[in-house]
Scaffold this motif. Structure first.
Motif, PDB file in Angstrom:
ATOM      1  N   CYS A 149       0.837  -1.205   0.000  1.00  0.00           N
ATOM      2  CA  CYS A 149       0.000   0.000   0.000  1.00  0.00           C
ATOM      3  C   CYS A 149       0.866   1.246   0.000  1.00  0.00           C
ATOM      4  N   ILE A 150       0.347   2.272  -0.664  1.00  0.00           N
ATOM      5  CA  ILE A 150       0.981   3.591  -0.699  1.00  0.00           C
ATOM      6  C   ILE A 150       0.106   4.508   0.133  1.00  0.00           C
ATOM      7  N   ARG A 151       0.679   5.051   1.192  1.00  0.00           N
ATOM      8  CA  ARG A 151      -0.112   5.904   2.071  1.00  0.00           C
ATOM      9  C   ARG A 151       0.789   6.844   2.844  1.00  0.00           C
ATOM     10  N   PRO A 152       0.221   7.926   3.417  1.00  0.00           N
ATOM     11  CA  PRO A 152       1.016   8.820   4.263  1.00  0.00           C
ATOM     12  C   PRO A 152       1.593   8.076   5.456  1.00  0.00           C
ATOM     13  N   MET A 153       2.714   8.558   5.952  1.00  0.00           N
ATOM     14  CA  MET A 153       3.393   7.890   7.057  1.00  0.00           C
ATOM     15  C   MET A 153       2.793   8.236   8.412  1.00  0.00           C
ATOM     16  N   THR A 154       1.909   9.234   8.446  1.00  0.00           N
ATOM     17  CA  THR A 154       1.258   9.626   9.692  1.00  0.00           C
ATOM     18  C   THR A 154      -0.252   9.497   9.531  1.00  0.00           C
ATOM     19  N   PRO A 155      -0.925   8.844  10.501  1.00  0.00           N
ATOM     20  CA  PRO A 155      -0.364   8.160  11.664  1.00  0.00           C
ATOM     21  C   PRO A 155       0.365   6.882  11.262  1.00  0.00           C
ATOM     22  N   ALA A 156       1.335   6.495  12.070  1.00  0.00           N
ATOM     23  CA  ALA A 156       2.140   5.320  11.759  1.00  0.00           C
ATOM     24  C   ALA A 156       1.291   4.052  11.826  1.00  0.00           C
ATOM     25  N   PRO A 157       1.611   3.033  11.032  1.00  0.00           N
ATOM     26  CA  PRO A 157       0.881   1.761  11.106  1.00  0.00           C
ATOM     27  C   PRO A 157       0.933   1.184  12.512  1.00  0.00           C
ATOM     28  N   ALA A 158      -0.143   0.565  12.925  1.00  0.00           N
ATOM     29  CA  ALA A 158      -0.233   0.037  14.290  1.00  0.00           C
ATOM     30  C   ALA A 158       0.599  -1.220  14.479  1.00  0.00           C
ATOM     31  N   ARG A 159       0.847  -1.951  13.411  1.00  0.00           N
ATOM     32  CA  ARG A 159       1.526  -3.248  13.515  1.00  0.00           C
ATOM     33  C   ARG A 159       3.034  -3.082  13.355  1.00  0.00           C
ATOM     34  N   ALA A 160       3.796  -3.608  14.300  1.00  0.00           N
ATOM     35  CA  ALA A 160       5.254  -3.444  14.292  1.00  0.00           C
ATOM     36  C   ALA A 160       5.920  -4.177  13.142  1.00  0.00           C
ATOM     37  N   SER A 161       5.265  -5.184  12.581  1.00  0.00           N
ATOM     38  CA  SER A 161       5.864  -5.967  11.497  1.00  0.00           C
ATOM     39  C   SER A 161       5.793  -5.274  10.141  1.00  0.00           C
ATOM     40  N   VAL A 162       5.089  -4.144  10.061  1.00  0.00           N
ATOM     41  CA  VAL A 162       4.948  -3.430   8.794  1.00  0.00           C
ATOM     42  C   VAL A 162       6.248  -2.693   8.473  1.00  0.00           C
ATOM     43  N   ARG A 163       6.724  -2.853   7.248  1.00  0.00           N
ATOM     44  CA  ARG A 163       7.944  -2.192   6.779  1.00  0.00           C
ATOM     45  C   ARG A 163       7.586  -1.153   5.726  1.00  0.00           C
ATOM     46  N   GLN A 164       8.492  -0.194   5.495  1.00  0.00           N
ATOM     47  CA  GLN A 164       8.184   0.853   4.532  1.00  0.00           C
ATOM     48  C   GLN A 164       9.429   1.336   3.798  1.00  0.00           C
ATOM     49  N   HIS A 165       9.184   1.937   2.639  1.00  0.00           N
ATOM     50  CA  HIS A 165      10.215   2.683   1.920  1.00  0.00           C
ATOM     51  C   HIS A 165       9.622   4.058   1.632  1.00  0.00           C
ATOM     52  N   VAL A 166      10.293   5.116   2.086  1.00  0.00           N
ATOM     53  CA  VAL A 166       9.787   6.478   1.914  1.00  0.00           C
ATOM     54  C   VAL A 166       9.928   6.889   0.449  1.00  0.00           C
ATOM     55  N   LEU A 167       8.852   7.451  -0.104  1.00  0.00           N
ATOM     56  CA  LEU A 167       8.834   7.815  -1.521  1.00  0.00           C
ATOM     57  C   LEU A 167       9.018   9.309  -1.766  1.00  0.00           C
ATOM     58  N   TRP A 168       8.301  10.148  -1.016  1.00  0.00           N
ATOM     59  CA  TRP A 168       8.410  11.587  -1.235  1.00  0.00           C
ATOM     60  C   TRP A 168       7.847  12.351  -0.038  1.00  0.00           C
ATOM     61  N   ARG A 169       8.008  13.665  -0.096  1.00  0.00           N
ATOM     62  CA  ARG A 169       7.475  14.576   0.915  1.00  0.00           C
ATOM     63  C   ARG A 169       6.590  15.599   0.229  1.00  0.00           C
ATOM     64  N   GLU A 170       5.508  15.993   0.897  1.00  0.00           N
ATOM     65  CA  GLU A 170       4.573  16.965   0.345  1.00  0.00           C
ATOM     66  C   GLU A 170       4.428  18.144   1.291  1.00  0.00           C
ATOM     67  N   PRO A 171       4.709  19.370   0.840  1.00  0.00           N
ATOM     68  CA  PRO A 171       4.457  20.542   1.683  1.00  0.00           C
ATOM     69  C   PRO A 171       2.968  20.686   1.989  1.00  0.00           C
ATOM     70  N   LEU A 172       2.649  21.345   3.080  1.00  0.00           N
ATOM     71  CA  LEU A 172       1.257  21.633   3.434  1.00  0.00           C
ATOM     72  C   LEU A 172       0.854  22.975   2.834  1.00  0.00           C
ATOM     73  N   GLY A 306       4.520  18.336  -7.622  1.00  0.00           N
ATOM     74  CA  GLY A 306       3.943  18.837  -6.381  1.00  0.00           C
ATOM     75  C   GLY A 306       4.528  18.211  -5.143  1.00  0.00           C
ATOM     76  N   THR A 307       5.562  17.376  -5.319  1.00  0.00           N
ATOM     77  CA  THR A 307       6.197  16.722  -4.170  1.00  0.00           C
ATOM     78  C   THR A 307       7.687  17.048  -4.139  1.00  0.00           C
ATOM     79  N   GLU A 308       8.319  16.731  -3.011  1.00  0.00           N
ATOM     80  CA  GLU A 308       9.742  16.969  -2.822  1.00  0.00           C
ATOM     81  C   GLU A 308      10.422  15.667  -2.424  1.00  0.00           C
TER      82      GLU A 308
END
Length: 318
Positions: A149-172, A306-308
Motif C-alpha cells: 500500500c501507498i499511504r502517508p506515514m502519519t499516523p504510523a501503522p499500528a503493527r510493528a511488522s509493517v515495513r516501509q520505503h519512503v517515496l516523497w514529501r509533500e508541503p502543506l 507537487g512533491t519533494e
C-alpha cells in the motif's frame, strides 16, 4: 510411528488406491506396476504401525486409521503443489496477481505511472488497485486484503511488522478564493492568520486518529488547534467545499496538484512540517515474486509533481 524419511510417492500410491478402490486400478492411473503400489502401501502401513485397508473387501475399504491418514495425505500433497507453484514464479519470472492499496491523491498522481510501467515490464503481473483512506489502508494491509500500500506515514501503522520505503514529501498548503483576506498576505502563510478563519481539512471529523495528521500537528506546533468545520478524504470534495465558501482548505500539495484549483489560490503554509508518503508491506507475509517486482517498480518510479524528495531516503527492506 511415521518417520521423517516418509516418501511422497508412498502417499501418492496410497491415495490412488483410495480413489480407485483397487491396487490394479491404482497401478494403471499412476503408471506404476501393481507390485510397486503394494510395496508403497505396505511401507506406509509399517510406518504407521496399523493396517490402512481391509483387503478382504472388494473394492478394498479403508480402515478407520486409513480414513484419518487419507485426509492428512491430501493436505500434504496440496501443500507440495502450492510450494511448487510458488517456486515456479521465482524460476520463470514474476507472474500472478498483486493487490495494491493507495490513498486518493497518490492514486491520481502516481499510481497510473506505476501501472503503465508494470504493464510494460511485467505483463504477466496483474495489479488490482484498492483505493481507501489512510486508516482503512492500514487495516487492509494488516488483514492481508492487500499486498502493498501507498499511504502517508502519519499516523504510523499500528503493527510493528509493517515495513516501509519512503517515496516523497509533500508541503502543506492552504486553499482560498482570490478575494479572501489571506490573499493580501505574502507566502508562506502564517498559521496564526490561517487559524483565524473557518477551516476544512483532510480526514474525518469523528475519527480521533485524524488529529495525528501532519496538518493538525503543524497547528499544534504553532500554538493552535486545527478544529475544522468539515473534513473529507477526497481532494476534489475539499476543493468544492472551499469553492462554495465553507472555509479555508488545509491539505497537502499533491492533493491540490491532482484537483482543479484554477479559480482558487494554493498557498504554502509556514514551517517545515509536511506529509511524507511511503510504500508499505507486512514482513510477516512472504512477498510473492510478482509483489516484489511491483515494489521495485514503485520505488524506482519518479515522484509526482507537487512533491519533494524525502529528507532521509532509505533503501527498501524486505
Amino acid at each position: 510411528m511415521l518417520r521423517a524419511d516418509l516418501r511422497l510417492e508412498w502417499l501418492v500410491s496410497f491415495l490412488a488406491v483410495v480413489e480407485t478402490g483397487s491396487f490394479v486400478a491404482a497401478a494403471e492411473v499412476t503408471h506404476r506396476s501393481q507390485p510397486r503400489i503394494s510395496m508403497h502401501v505396505a511401507a506406509l502401513e509399517r510406518g504407521v504401525g496399523l493396517p490402512l485397508f481391509n483387503r478382504r473387501k472388494r473394492p478394498v475399504e479403508l480402515t478407520e486409521a486409513g480414513k484419518a491418514l487419507s485426509e492428512h495425505a491430501r493436505t500434504i500433497l496440496r501443500e507440495v503443489e502450492a510450494t511448487e507453484a510458488a517456486m515456479a514464479a521465482w524460476r520463470d519470472g514474476a507472474r500472478g496477481v498483486v493487490t495494491l492499496g493507495s490513498h486518493p491523491s497518490a492514486s491520481a498522481a502516481f499510481v497510473p505511472h506505476v501501472l503503465r510501467e508494470a504493464a510494460r515490464v511485467s505483463p504477466d503481473v496483474r495489479v488490482v488497485l484498492v483505493e481507501r483512506s489512510t486508516l482503512e489502508l492500514d487495516d487492509a494491509l494488516t488483514s492481508g486484503e492487500i499486498d502493498l500500500c501507498i499511504r502517508p506515514m502519519t499516523p504510523a501503522p499500528a503493527r510493528a511488522s509493517v515495513r516501509q520505503h519512503v517515496l516523497w514529501r509533500e508541503p502543506l498548503v492552504a486553499l482560498h478564493p482570490p478575494d479572501h483576506p489571506l490573499a493580501d498576505l505574502p507566502e508562506p502563510l502564517p498559521v496564526a492568520e490561517v487559524a483565524a478563519h473557518p477551516l476544512l481539512s483532510i480526514g474525518r471529523l469523528d475519527a480521533p486518529e485524524t488529529g495525528e495528521f501532519e496538518s493538525y500537528r503543524l497547528f499544534r506546533e504553532c500554538g493552535f488547534e486545527l478544529e475544522p468545520v468539515q473534513a473529507t478524504n477526497q481532494p476534489q470534495t475539499l476543493v468544492s467545499l472551499v469553492r462554495h465558501g465553507f472555509g479555508v482548505g488545509v491539505t497537502n500539495s499533491l492533493a491540490a496538484e491532482v484537483t482543479d484549483t484554477s479559480d482558487l489560490c494554493v498557498r504554502r503554509l509556514e514551517g517545515a512540517a509536511g506529509r511524507r508518503v511511503a510504500v508499505y508491506w507486512d514482513s510477516t507475509r512472504l512477498l510473492t515474486a510478482a509483489a516484489r517486482t511491483l515494489l521495485q517498480q514503485i520505488v524506482a518510479q519518479p515522484r509526482p509533481d507537487g512533491t519533494e524528495p524525502p529528507e532521509r531516503p532509505d533503501p527498501p527492506r524486505e
